[in-house]
Write a protein that holds these residues in place. Sequence first.
Motif, mmCIF file in Angstrom:
data_model
loop_
_atom_site.group_PDB
_atom_site.id
_atom_site.type_symbol
_atom_site.label_atom_id
_atom_site.label_comp_id
_atom_site.label_asym_id
_atom_site.label_seq_id
_atom_site.Cartn_x
_atom_site.Cartn_y
_atom_site.Cartn_z
ATOM 1 N N ASN A 131 0.838 -1.196 0.000
ATOM 2 C CA ASN A 131 0.000 0.000 0.000
ATOM 3 C C ASN A 131 0.871 1.243 0.000
ATOM 4 N N SER A 162 -11.097 0.479 -8.427
ATOM 5 C CA SER A 162 -10.584 -0.814 -7.983
ATOM 6 C C SER A 162 -10.682 -1.836 -9.112
ATOM 7 N N ASN A 188 -6.615 -1.054 -5.663
ATOM 8 C CA ASN A 188 -7.534 0.061 -5.489
ATOM 9 C C ASN A 188 -6.754 1.362 -5.447
ATOM 10 N N TYR A 189 -7.446 2.431 -5.786
ATOM 11 C CA TYR A 189 -6.872 3.775 -5.756
ATOM 12 C C TYR A 189 -7.942 4.731 -5.254
ATOM 13 N N HIS A 191 -3.873 11.054 -1.635
ATOM 14 C CA HIS A 191 -3.903 9.899 -2.517
ATOM 15 C C HIS A 191 -3.527 8.655 -1.711
ATOM 16 N N SER A 192 -4.131 7.538 -2.075
ATOM 17 C CA SER A 192 -3.739 6.250 -1.504
ATOM 18 C C SER A 192 -4.021 5.156 -2.522
ATOM 19 N N ALA A 193 -3.221 4.109 -2.467
ATOM 20 C CA ALA A 193 -3.374 3.003 -3.408
ATOM 21 C C ALA A 193 -2.914 1.719 -2.729
ATOM 22 N N TYR A 218 -8.738 8.953 -4.242
ATOM 23 C CA TYR A 218 -8.374 10.368 -4.209
ATOM 24 C C TYR A 218 -9.637 11.186 -3.940
#
Length: 932
Positions: free
Chosen positions: A576, A621, A612-613, A584-586, A615
């Motif tokens: 992750n 996903s 998954n991403y 932002h996260s992924a 924002y």
Amino acid sequence: MPVHPFRNIIIVFFALLSCVLISAQSLSGISMDIRNETGKDRSGILDLTVMLKNQGSSRFKGHVHISVPAGFRNIMDTDMEADLGPGESAFLPVKIVVTNNAVSGLSNIVFDLRDLQGRIIERKQIEYQVAENTTMRIIAENPVIFISNEHDSIVVRTRVANLGNKKQDVTVVFKVPDAAQGNLFTEQKGSIDVQKDTVFMVRFMPTAHMLKNPEFIINVAAFREPDKEIFGNASISIQNVSSTQRYRYQNNDFANYTKNSITASYRRIGETSNMYQLAGSGGFNLRSGYLFARANMYTINNQNDPIVNNTYISYHRGGNTFTVGNVSRLMEMSLFGRGAEYSYTTPDHNKKLEIGFVDQTFSLIEKNSFLKYGYGFYARGAVGEQNDKRSISAGYVFRNDPYEHADHNLAGSDFRYAFNKDWRMNGRVYGGLSSYQDLRVVKPSLAVESQYSGIIKKINLNGSYFYSTDYYPGNRRGVLQVQQNVSAQVFKQYSVYGNFTISDFSPKYYFLNSNLQSNSTRFDAGLNFPRKGNFGLGVSFQYQQEKSNTYNNFFDTTLNQESKQLVSRRLTEYLNWTSSDLKHSAGLGLEAGLVNYPDLQRPKYQMKAVGNYNYKWLNASFSYQYGSYYLSEYAFSKIFNQSGAYTKLFLSAFVNQEFFDHQFILNSGLSYTDDLLYGKSPSGFVNLKYNRERYGVFLNSSWFNYASRSTGNNIFTIEAGVTLQLEPSALNAGKKGNIHAFVYFDHNDNNIYDEGDKPAEGYLIMLNNISFKTDKEGMLSYNAVPFGKYAMKQIIQQGWYYNEVNVELNKYNYSLDIPLHQNGTVQGSILYDYDAKTALEFSPKTGGIVFNIYKNDRLLQRTVTDDNGEFVSFLESGVYRIELNQNSLPANTYCERTAVEVNIQAGKIQRVDPFMIRVKTKNIRVKKFGEE
């Protein structure tokens, strides 16, 4: 006119002579030095000593002149005399105060040693670093503002003072509550000089919603620029005065707040189904308690009898609640349908009793005979209902089941217990007894459940265990489930975890001739690595076993009850990432391993990739699976004669965004699935919502397409509706009454309305924090007020006052008289008395001098002088002490007479002698010492 040459010679001669004399004076042997003796605990005060030494052969007479920058004040004297004989020394003490007006930064204090002719013999200077002070303060000029005319604008003023030592830029934000637009925010910017203040003001017209409330609050926040650092806030209470007001519940009142609303909508599903729906909820207070109702009704394709569910009306009075209509009880054996229930909760909310009866019919107006689909009733009692650490309850449920032709009885107990802050446990035990009418069989049953959590030496443990017999009539029949989790942090930021789950499902029914058996086991163990920058990583091992006879007909073994088994072993890893600004996260996960299918000898490869991403308003996903993870997936692949491995692809993207100050909301998404069951199936939805104070509209739509094998279909659904927001209610279950008060001028001061007294029109009365303004007859009314005590707070005005008392409302209609007594007036002033030649430097002020007024050594009020140095106060009859608050005086001033006693008489003006403010005088001290 030409200049004579002889005159030039004379000018040059005298210039040379002056230089010689100055040089001779500087070389006369007199010297000066400055010693700094300031201690660390003397913040803001400089203790200096000027050391003079005459090493010459002649006497020296002169003075030391001290020049200080702005914001510094020399307590001793600006010029200190110096008279030293040959060989003598002098030590002159100097005290300099660094005031709040001193500008931050480096400042120089200059010392000039001068002779009697004013010529500079020697100059010394010392440096002082003034620390930066950014102290600011904000206060409301009028903490309470009264409004009585809805056409008048409201002006809110706040005063921001710069108490620091540098010019500062500020932003003041006013938040005005407006139900139509949420909150209105008004910003004002300004620059404030050192030790100055500025008034920030906002003016607005009150809305209809504001005028309905007896009080609303304007919140003000002040920020220091450019970093938007908050340094203070203030609140201004806007009192809407009226002769008749209704009680409004505050956040600290025990009341249920509900948004009354009605929603009407139309929904079209596919090409043939049309649905019309009407729903709403709301409540209103009664003299004793309140009523609350909820309704939901819909009809499909104009059917004759609409469906009415989730519809009921309840009456709340004190701790009692009576409900009639649709009843839904999620108990160990749930009951849904038409019915009635009663509950009682003790005033401390610690104990609760519930009983109810349910006719298990879905629609409230269904025409089928009463009790046709069975019925049930229940009773439950609880102790410690609101206690998170210790509670216990016991319950009984009866249900008549026409499908099983049985009467089920279920009784048991739930408990919750916390041993300490780390260990706690929940549990329940239920026993059942079922009577099957046709078979004449009485079957006992049992269910036991336990959950716990705890910590042993930083090892986190939690588990859940449940068991019920095969004929148990509750919600979970014939179930054995064991779940255990353990996690711990090791090797600094490394963490390990492990969990396993065992479940067995084998329900049995007398009316259903089947032997369903299904069990599964799952085990996970993993390691999470410490984060490296914005990345996190974890790895694990998974074991999964599933065994069931549910899908035997898919394997052409319908008559064979032998269970089929699937076993998987996989390695997984998960990565992750989070951006530095957290916007932002992924994540990305991979699984791969081998699986043993029920009818194959050799293991097969399987894998899954997920990602998954995120924002803010976007979430995307994907998932790709190769190989069957469950028996159901493998069975479908067999029934469709799938020659290769089972595969599944899933893609999705969702948007959630708000516009126009949260009034417009958009939810939308797209997804795509490709597998054996649904084929290639895209889908999407768009939901729109627009909200205003009194109404809201929405439009929802969805589309789904599936194409499995040779079949395909499109389903499009659209729904449109409008919601009307009615006046919200704060519902209180207690008793409520009306307070009626008659206010009059009591001219003969006998507390009785008799001859000579007159009604008080337009007089302000305050109950708790609500203000009233009497009508022409001197009357005011406070309606729908919960029983209890209410403080009548004094507001002295127009030369009259009333006594502060507590009104105890204990009946539905409460009347009282409020006599007004004439008060007396006290007037005073200040005067300055000083000699301009000897007085120390000071900044005279006439306004803002504070006086405290005491009665029997109890502080009653504070009053301040106006710009003319005068003050006035209205007081009831009695003896008072008026005391000057010397902290409000300017620097270098004092007052010898700080207090005075006055005897106030009704209707008379008492003048006190002026308070004489004196100014401190200059003080020169010189010390001489002989040579050591």
